[in-house]
Design an enzyme around this catalytic site. Structure first.
Site, PDB file in Angstrom:
ATOM      1  N   CYS A 104       0.865  -1.173   0.000  1.00  0.00           N
ATOM      2  CA  CYS A 104       0.000   0.000   0.000  1.00  0.00           C
ATOM      3  C   CYS A 104       0.906   1.229   0.000  1.00  0.00           C
ATOM      4  CB  CYS A 104      -0.925   0.032   1.216  1.00  0.00           C
ATOM      5  SG  CYS A 104      -1.897   1.555   1.328  1.00  0.00           S
ATOM      6  N   MET A 318      -4.482   5.109  -5.355  1.00  0.00           N
ATOM      7  CA  MET A 318      -3.602   4.302  -4.536  1.00  0.00           C
ATOM      8  C   MET A 318      -2.161   4.769  -4.763  1.00  0.00           C
ATOM      9  SD  MET A 318      -6.158   2.683  -6.280  1.00  0.00           S
ATOM     10  CE  MET A 318      -5.564   1.471  -7.437  1.00  0.00           C
TER      11      MET A 318
END
Length: 396
Positions: A104, A318
């Protein structure tokens, strides 16, 4: 009737970029969860509140979106030239599943601050004032991330005037360097372009033949052209996430792209790998009204990008996908590069549903292949709550 008491585990709830998640130090986890496996997965699912057939995660720390259903484990690193090891788990909302297949990028911004605050970085490497350089080993993908963390009076500086579209309030800027971001995925021989092509023709049942740039950088990502699937690149979440047919189409594109990239052995395996690859669609610059109500002008961006995460259109972008965007934009001939106008470039500003983001990458062509030494972008991070998270003692 006997009742199992809850256990209390030291934890920190943090925002990193446009995501938030529950952070743990490895040594604070119950012994059974200190190693990868079923116990760790079950614990993190219970912490987050999954699996939840209602899709709300009411009985946990998750926020019922892919951006808020996350867990992070940080430990001192035994690797040379690294301070900490960082492991990321994407917790499925309605299924009993934790995906460990990727990083992430947003929460990467919170790893350095968390590590310093929890004494995981050698104090000799942390200045009282200035910028601490935290060397992070991203264990999911086996890559290095360098975080530049601002320090004031011996403490991590969290407040500031750095604004990030998709985050309501300003905070301190954390610059991230994703070193050698081309992911070394099984089946791809570590290739940035696993098929060997900058643009492929991807035959997708029910959709047709799509031009696609499939890249392993930051996170495996499949880029397609917005117009080829009936969009213009200015869409906000409701335009996609309320359309079951569109979501099914993007999932079909994702699964067939994953197979073509060598990330899965069969279409049926895609359900076991929900976090990666990502699917994104790109378009040339255009003006639009962002989800916050702010007007983004055509001249504010080099291109438009919309990306899906865990089956839904992301509210912003993201961080790892931003690395993929920056990398692909730096390589002439990719769909991302062409949408941005083509040619050589070391940075790109793209429009996403919440606004804009700039990411830089330097690409070189060596030995017949493309290589990117690092990708750079800025995020921010902040502690939201710290203390102990509680779960039933028989939850794992």
């Amino acid at each position: 009737m006997s009742h199992v008491p809850q256990i209390r585990i030291p934890a920190t709830y943090m925002r990193g970029g446009t995501s938030k998640g529950v952070f743990f130090t490895l040594q604070d986890l119950p012994e059974a969860a200190r190693e990868p496996g079923a116990a760790r997965d079950a614990l993190l699912q219970r912490v987050i509140g999954s699996p939840d057939p209602y899709g709300k995660q009411i009985d946990g720390m998750g926020g019922a979106t892919s951006s808020t259903s996350k867990a992070v484990i940080v430990a001192r690193s035994a690797r040379p030239d690294h301070d900490v090891d960082y492991l990321f788990g994407q917790v499925a909302i309605d299924k009993p599943f934790v995906d460990w297949s990727g990083n992430c990028g947003n929460l990467s911004a919170a790893v350095g601050p968390f590590a310093i605050a929890n004494g995981l970085v050698d104090p000799a490497r942390v200045p009282r004032d200035g910028v601490a350089v935290v060397r992070i080993w991203q264990a999911n993908i086996g890559k290095s991330i360098i975080a530049h963390v601002p320090m004031t009076d011996g403490q991590v500086q969290e407040t500031g005037d750095f604004e990030l579209d998709g985050v309501t309030f300003p905070a301190a800027e954390v610059q991230l360097e994703f070193m050698d971001p081309a992911a070394e995925e099984e089946g791809s021989a570590g290739a940035m372009f696993p098929t060997g092509n900058l643009v492929d023709e991807l035959d997708v049942p029910g959709v047709g033949v799509l031009r696609a740039t499939m890249i392993n950088a930051g996170i495996p990502t499949i880029f397609i052209e917005a117009g080829a699937v009936g969009y213009d690149g200015t869409e906000l979440q409701d335009a996609i996430n309320g359309d079951a047919r569109a979501l099914a189409m993007f999932e079909t594109i994702r699964t067939h792209g994953a197979l073509r990239m060598g990330l899965i052995a069969s279409i049926e395996d895609a359900g076991k790998r929900q976090h990666t690859p990502k699917v994104a669609f790109v378009a040339k610059p255009a003006g639009y009204l962002s989800s916050s109500g702010r007007q983004v002008a055509q001249g504010d961006v080099d291109l438009l990008v919309r990306a899906l995460s865990m089956g839904k259109l992301h509210h912003a972008m993201m961080g790892t996908a931003a690395v993929a965007i920056g990398t692909a934009a730096a390589i002439p001939g990719t769909l991302v590069n062409l949408a941005a106008g083509g040619g050589e470039r070391s940075a790109v500003r793209f429009g996403h549903p919440s606004g804009t983001l700039r990411v830089g990458a330097e690409a070189v062509h060596e030995g017949g292949a493309w290589r990117v030494g690092k990708a750079i972008m800025s995020r921010s991070a902040r502690v939201l709550m710290e203390g102990r998270v509680c779960v039933p003692g028989d939850a794992f």
